[in-house]
Design an enzyme around this catalytic site. Sequence first.
Site, PDB file in Angstrom:
ATOM      1  N   PHE A 145       0.857  -1.193   0.000  1.00 18.27           N
ATOM      2  CA  PHE A 145       0.000   0.000   0.000  1.00 18.27           C
ATOM      3  C   PHE A 145       0.885   1.231   0.000  1.00 18.27           C
ATOM      4  O   PHE A 145       1.669   1.447   0.919  1.00 18.27           O
ATOM      5  CB  PHE A 145      -0.943   0.047   1.208  1.00 18.27           C
ATOM      6  CG  PHE A 145      -1.889   1.214   1.111  1.00 18.27           C
ATOM      7  CD1 PHE A 145      -3.055   1.126   0.361  1.00 18.27           C
ATOM      8  CD2 PHE A 145      -1.601   2.424   1.721  1.00 18.27           C
ATOM      9  CE1 PHE A 145      -3.912   2.209   0.223  1.00 18.27           C
ATOM     10  CE2 PHE A 145      -2.454   3.514   1.589  1.00 18.27           C
ATOM     11  CZ  PHE A 145      -3.611   3.406   0.848  1.00 18.27           C
ATOM     12  N   ASP A 230       9.377   3.113   1.598  1.00 16.43           N
ATOM     13  CA  ASP A 230       8.182   3.864   1.992  1.00 16.43           C
ATOM     14  C   ASP A 230       7.990   3.656   3.493  1.00 16.43           C
ATOM     15  O   ASP A 230       7.483   2.623   3.936  1.00 16.43           O
ATOM     16  CB  ASP A 230       6.968   3.366   1.196  1.00 16.43           C
ATOM     17  CG  ASP A 230       5.687   4.113   1.597  1.00 16.43           C
ATOM     18  OD1 ASP A 230       5.700   4.827   2.611  1.00 16.43           O
ATOM     19  OD2 ASP A 230       4.674   3.963   0.874  1.00 16.43           O
ATOM     20  N   LYS A 259       2.824  11.216   7.395  1.00 20.35           N
ATOM     21  CA  LYS A 259       2.043  10.945   8.606  1.00 20.35           C
ATOM     22  C   LYS A 259       2.564  11.655   9.867  1.00 20.35           C
ATOM     23  O   LYS A 259       2.267  12.820  10.078  1.00 20.35           O
ATOM     24  CB  LYS A 259       1.930   9.442   8.827  1.00 20.35           C
ATOM     25  CG  LYS A 259       1.085   8.747   7.737  1.00 20.35           C
ATOM     26  CD  LYS A 259       0.745   7.333   8.118  1.00 20.35           C
ATOM     27  CE  LYS A 259       0.138   6.525   7.004  1.00 20.35           C
ATOM     28  NZ  LYS A 259      -1.303   6.653   6.874  1.00 20.35           N
TER      29      LYS A 259
HETATM   30  C1  LIG Z   1       3.040   2.879   3.581  1.00 21.68           C
HETATM   31  C2  LIG Z   1       2.115   3.975   3.141  1.00 21.68           C
HETATM   32  N1  LIG Z   1       2.431   4.702   2.061  1.00 21.68           N
HETATM   33  C3  LIG Z   1       1.646   5.701   1.638  1.00 21.68           C
HETATM   34  C4  LIG Z   1       0.474   6.026   2.283  1.00 21.68           C
HETATM   35  C5  LIG Z   1      -0.402   7.134   1.768  1.00 21.68           C
HETATM   36  O1  LIG Z   1      -0.380   8.240   2.610  1.00 21.68           O
HETATM   37  P1  LIG Z   1      -1.531   9.342   2.513  1.00 21.68           P
HETATM   38  O2  LIG Z   1      -2.808   8.693   2.970  1.00 21.68           O
HETATM   39  O3  LIG Z   1      -1.071  10.443   3.439  1.00 21.68           O
HETATM   40  O4  LIG Z   1      -1.592   9.783   1.088  1.00 21.68           O
HETATM   41  C6  LIG Z   1       0.106   5.283   3.413  1.00 21.68           C
HETATM   42  C7  LIG Z   1      -1.153   5.566   4.125  1.00 21.68           C
HETATM   43  O5  LIG Z   1      -1.673   4.788   4.861  1.00 21.68           O
HETATM   44  C8  LIG Z   1       0.956   4.229   3.851  1.00 21.68           C
HETATM   45  O6  LIG Z   1       0.648   3.488   4.917  1.00 21.68           O
END
Ligand SMILES: Cc1ncc(COP(=O)(O)O)c(C=O)c1O
Length: 402
Positions: A145, A230, A259
């Site tokens: 994700f 990520d 976050k």
């Molecule tokens: C690992 C990871 N990458 C990217 C995102 C996307 O972040 P955002 O919701 O701030 O766009 C998330 C959100 O849960 C995430 O857990």
Amino acid sequence: MLRNSETAQGFIDLDETYGAHNYAPLDVVVERAEGVWLWDVNGVRYLDCISAYSAVNQGHCHPRIAAALIEQAKRVPLTSRALRNDRLGPFLKKLTQIAGFERALPMNTGAEAVETAIKLVRRWGYRVKGIPADRAEIIVFSNNFHGRTTAIVSASDNPRYRADFGPLLPGFVFVDYGDADALERAMNENTCAILIEPIQGEGGVIVPPDGFLKRAWALCKEHHVLFAADEIQTGFGRTGDLFACNFDNVESDVLIVGKALGGGYYPVSAVLADDALMSLFAPSDHGSTFGGNPLASAVAIAALDVIVDENLASRARYAGAKLMQGLRAVQSLLVKEVRGRGLLIGIEMTVPAKNLSFALLERGIVAKDTHESVLRIAPPLVINDDEIEYLLARYRDALSAL
Ligand SMILES: Cc1ncc(COP(=O)(O)O)c(C=O)c1O
């Protein structure tokens, strides 16, 4: 199911009537929050085990971050990058020094930071690795994700995220998460990067097999491929280290954060890399009206200070071990596995995880299923011993009621 008052139901009805139905939230209408606690519009208190999907590592309404936000809001919140501002530089210096990189590029949401990283590694592929035009490949992993934009859902193998949003972006190659041999087979002269979560959060708190991350990193070096981590969810102490990659002593080429960088107050994300890589971006190549704004920068400075000064990573390690031990001590046929690291914990159930979520909600705990069978437990990192006991007592009770 929670029975809501008329006041709460009124707010829920407004959401349902006027909002797009792209979420299925728990029916708790939150009015205020502090530390690990939330209060709904009826004054009922809940222990927060969601932490806004790990964006509130510092605890809700941290006074130091609130003060920074208010002070900056009164001075100058937004300039755009057409001008310089006196908060961006100090923010970038702090972030790069804490994370161990030479440069950072600030954005707002996690998805934007991932998009930024995709552009950066592709450009490196063409300009440094010499990949022929439009042939760059990024290796991504099953069950990942990385966000919700059209580029990013093209990098997902989850049909729910992709269905009927095509045509999708080409250039992503899928490899099973945890399979280093398959990763090696997938690498070729057109591979510019791997994009990887060191622990998959949304995917159901999946910790890869021991040694996988390190091997993946070594393969990247061997095959002249960038390692883009990520850490939007795993970063800033969540897993008991400042970054989850630190656990495996992996030094990524590109680090994507978001976050908790906004301290639970404001969307702040960033991509970090060393100078040689980041200098592939020149003026007009990339940008964002809000990225790096003074308000975001002031908030992020305070958010980072709290993470460091309050030792949130080691607190997560301690609290996570205690909580994990307590959760694992509960014997139940409904629980298949309790896994995770630090305060990123997944409870894999033999029944729908929603059932446990609802049972916990009735007992004053908010926690949400992240896959059909997995309940994620990810409280703010400031959770103390008494609060862990409070949570465990209700967990035991909720399970026995199922
Ligand atoms: C690992 C990871 N990458 C990217 C995102 C996307 O972040 P955002 O919701 O701030 O766009 C998330 C959100 O849960 C995430 O857990």
